[in-house]
Write a protein that holds these residues in place. Sequence first.
Motif, short mmCIF file in Angstrom:
data_model
loop_
_atom_site.label_atom_id
_atom_site.label_comp_id
_atom_site.label_asym_id
_atom_site.label_seq_id
_atom_site.Cartn_x
_atom_site.Cartn_y
_atom_site.Cartn_z
N MET A 21 1.20 -1.20 -0.28
CA MET A 21 -0.18 -0.07 -0.05
C MET A 21 1.12 1.19 -0.02
O MET A 21 0.49 2.25 -0.96
CB MET A 21 -0.85 0.25 1.65
CG MET A 21 -1.44 -0.75 0.71
SD MET A 21 -3.21 -1.14 2.34
CE MET A 21 -4.08 -2.19 2.06
N LEU A 22 1.82 1.43 0.80
CA LEU A 22 3.07 3.00 0.70
C LEU A 22 3.31 2.87 -0.49
O LEU A 22 4.19 3.20 -0.90
CB LEU A 22 3.80 1.77 2.22
CG LEU A 22 2.91 2.33 3.63
CD1 LEU A 22 4.10 1.97 4.24
CD2 LEU A 22 2.21 3.24 3.56
N THR A 23 4.44 1.39 -1.15
CA THR A 23 4.71 0.98 -2.09
C THR A 23 4.13 1.84 -3.61
O THR A 23 4.04 3.18 -4.53
CB THR A 23 4.91 0.48 -3.21
OG1 THR A 23 6.39 -0.36 -1.89
CG2 THR A 23 5.67 -0.58 -3.96
N MET A 24 2.38 1.79 -3.43
CA MET A 24 1.42 1.83 -4.06
C MET A 24 1.65 3.95 -3.90
O MET A 24 1.00 4.14 -5.04
CB MET A 24 0.19 1.10 -3.97
CG MET A 24 -1.09 1.88 -5.18
SD MET A 24 -2.14 0.99 -5.47
CE MET A 24 -2.52 2.23 -3.40
N MET A 25 1.59 4.08 -2.99
CA MET A 25 1.55 5.85 -3.01
C MET A 25 2.28 6.72 -3.19
O MET A 25 2.57 7.59 -4.33
CB MET A 25 1.67 5.77 -1.26
CG MET A 25 0.09 5.51 -0.97
SD MET A 25 -1.10 6.82 -1.05
CE MET A 25 -1.83 5.20 -2.50
#
Length: 411
Positions: free
Chosen positions: A185-189
Amino acid sequence: MEPKQPTSYPPICIPNGLGATAVLIAPMQEALVNHGFRVLSFDRLGVGLSDQNKEKKFPSAMDVVNEMDFVMEQVLPGEKWLLLGPSMGSIVAQCYVAQHSEKVLGLLNMDGLPYPFLKMRSSFVWAAFIYRVYASIIWTGALRPFIGAALKSSAAMFASQSFPISVAIAQMNQANFFGNVALEMLTMMDCCEMADAAWGSLSVLRLPADHLDRLVRAPPNVSIDFVPASAATSESKGKAEVRQLTTERSPSERGSDWASPREVEQTVSFLRSQLSTSAVAPSHVDLKVAEGSRLGDAESAPLREPLLTDDTHGSSTVHKSVLGDVWSRLVVRVMSGRNHDFGNALANSFYSQEMRDLAGAEHAQHVLLAANGYRTAYPRITHSVMFSKTDDIVRNMHEIAELVTPTSKSS
């Protein structure tokens, strides 16, 4: 995965979506291989069958792009590729195109999540915390019945020759699965930040309001529905459902009418006027890296630096569109859903009406800016069910392949 009867088409790489492992997308890959495509799908670091992310640090956008390029070069060095980006994978694909445009001939955005999700970073940070909690309690077995029931109810969607459904259930009953969804999820951000920066002045977050509104309301090239098959028709014999054209609009579409051809033409003219030029960014643009983002890492600087340069008069900030220029040379197809339902309230909460509109605008822009673009809308298909429409996925990839290899013939 190599086909038994290969074609001369370029190979396909599938950057997986959020929480979608190679096991879960195996039916998609097998369908493409059965039609003569060479297909590469892989699990990113920490995901699925790949090595665990022992540092528990979320990979940056550049980490993901570099990993993807490394795997592609190891498998088929020197090739030019077609990209198939489902869900989060479409954002990853855009980041890859921004960095390696010379290696990409065409792209299928398969109901891609919108990079404007970057506006909801705090919500995704909170969701990542929830998934870390899931990871901490998975050992109790409390979630096992729910995971098993959810996947078994969708067994037809995930059934493949390569993996039984039990493999997917086993993967999702591991702490590693939930822990890495939190990290992804943080990578996607971070990938959202990179895609937004690469679109520059043509980012849907920076377009003038009138042009953004027209993109939101831009009609698809065609709308498709799937209805239960009738045993009375020869067309439906042996099929569970029949694919048919529809004029239905999703309830989440803005307004009651599509934008007119003239309105769309005006917006296309505006978008194309920004290509290969230095467009002055609107005064509200804020390109500072968000707190917690890794896009400010030194390795990401080569992408960001060209996007912010001084105007020749020294009075304005020039904001170029790296992806806009590249996109105008690509063959692009979009499978666009608007009936977003992720199967659970936590995921659904991210898709506000604003995000649905921005996703629709992004999908429209992808086809309108492309050298050859075509968008198929599915007003009644949920995001997760889109993965099961392998016939449509194959159809779109076949169109792209035919256009980039016009003299190719199936063996």
